[in-house]
Design a protein around this motif. Sequence first.
Motif, PDB file in Angstrom:
ATOM      1  N   ALA A  33      -3.198   6.438   1.718  1.00 46.34           N
ATOM      2  CA  ALA A  33      -4.370   6.591   2.229  1.00 46.34           C
ATOM      3  C   ALA A  33      -5.039   7.820   1.606  1.00 46.34           C
ATOM      4  N   THR A  35      -6.692  10.806   2.950  1.00 46.87           N
ATOM      5  CA  THR A  35      -6.698  11.922   3.742  1.00 46.87           C
ATOM      6  C   THR A  35      -5.552  11.552   5.163  1.00 46.87           C
ATOM      7  N   ALA A  36      -4.785  12.423   5.100  1.00 46.96           N
ATOM      8  CA  ALA A  36      -3.840  12.171   6.224  1.00 46.96           C
ATOM      9  C   ALA A  36      -4.403  12.763   7.519  1.00 46.96           C
ATOM     10  N   VAL A  39      -7.870   9.190   9.118  1.00 45.76           N
ATOM     11  CA  VAL A  39      -8.212   7.600   8.750  1.00 45.76           C
ATOM     12  C   VAL A  39      -8.301   6.974  10.043  1.00 45.76           C
ATOM     13  N   ASP A  54     -12.255   6.123   5.632  1.00 45.08           N
ATOM     14  CA  ASP A  54     -12.151   7.498   5.716  1.00 45.08           C
ATOM     15  C   ASP A  54     -13.429   8.412   6.809  1.00 45.08           C
ATOM     16  N   THR A  98      -1.185   8.727  11.336  1.00 43.16           N
ATOM     17  CA  THR A  98      -2.309   9.711  10.561  1.00 43.16           C
ATOM     18  C   THR A  98      -2.853   9.217   9.140  1.00 43.16           C
ATOM     19  N   ASN A  99      -2.223   8.329   8.688  1.00 43.53           N
ATOM     20  CA  ASN A  99      -2.895   7.922   7.382  1.00 43.53           C
ATOM     21  C   ASN A  99      -2.649   6.320   6.988  1.00 43.53           C
TER      22      ASN A  99
END
Length: 336
Positions: A33, A35-36, A39, A54, A98-99
Amino acid sequence: MPAFVRRSIVAACGLLIALSTFAAPATPVAPAASTAGNVVVVLNSRDATITLLDQSTYKEINTFPVGKEPHHLMPTPDNKSLIVAAATGNSLLFLDPTNGQIQSQVKDIVDPYQIGFSPNQKWFIANGLRLDRIDIYGYDGKNLKLAKRLPLPSMPSHMAFTADSSLAFISLQGSDELAAVDLATQKVKWTMPIGKQPAGVYMTPDNKYLLVGVMGSDYVAVVDWRTQKIVKKIKTGDGAHNFRPQGDNRHIFVSNRVSGTINVLDLNTLESVGSIAVPGGPDCMEITADGKTMWVTQRWVKKVSVVDLETRKVIKSIPVGRSPHGIYFSNRAPEL
């Protein structure tokens, strides 16, 4: 009450399962992904896929396959994994919350639809919607052990718990009832008529009332669970379905799938104090940590909408897969 109590967790159908020992799968594989921590995870139940968006740009990062009918998802209590339950795919997928990266996959899990974790963390319940049963598991902080497979009337759907973890409440979509299950004995304590096709269930923060979305009608039933009586009906839109607290310990949202609206309920007065138009079968909701925006899946139009909570207007609609259901992002408001 801890925030994770109001969420769900999925339990596998083996007799003993260690949460920390899932093996990494060969497939599916999700590309990295962009942008950690930023998401948005969306479950496309009809397509058997997950879409990653995003949160800042509203653009798709990736879509990848999972088991059939992924409906619900939740972070683990330590927030290190996000569990995706594929109901008819009979499997669980663990993601990095997170991602959106895949951590592990567990197969041969029978009908993991809606699921719940008791406040004292002693019990897990997995509702088998298509199998007309619930599976109750004991939990020791690491392992899940099947304690009881309990038949219930038609289509056990959503759930909530008492603050002391003595009772679990299950909405029964097929029989139009609400059931109370005694967790110590793993037996049904009572059932009561609640209205046509009940869905979402939410315990008020004071542990006094249950709120039940009556999907076959246009209201939320307020239930005094101690006396087993409906004490009030809060009028909403048609198809009252699911709940998401705003995070201010005062307001809660209820999605109305038929009318294409979301009502804002005041938990102190138990009144509707506003409405938001989100056409196309609004279902699951997620709120950003700053409380400014709400993301809503729209089951009938293959979209996710972003709502400005100050103006209560949709500011963006994003195409996703068929019948989007569960939605999650890690920078989220508390569930109180």
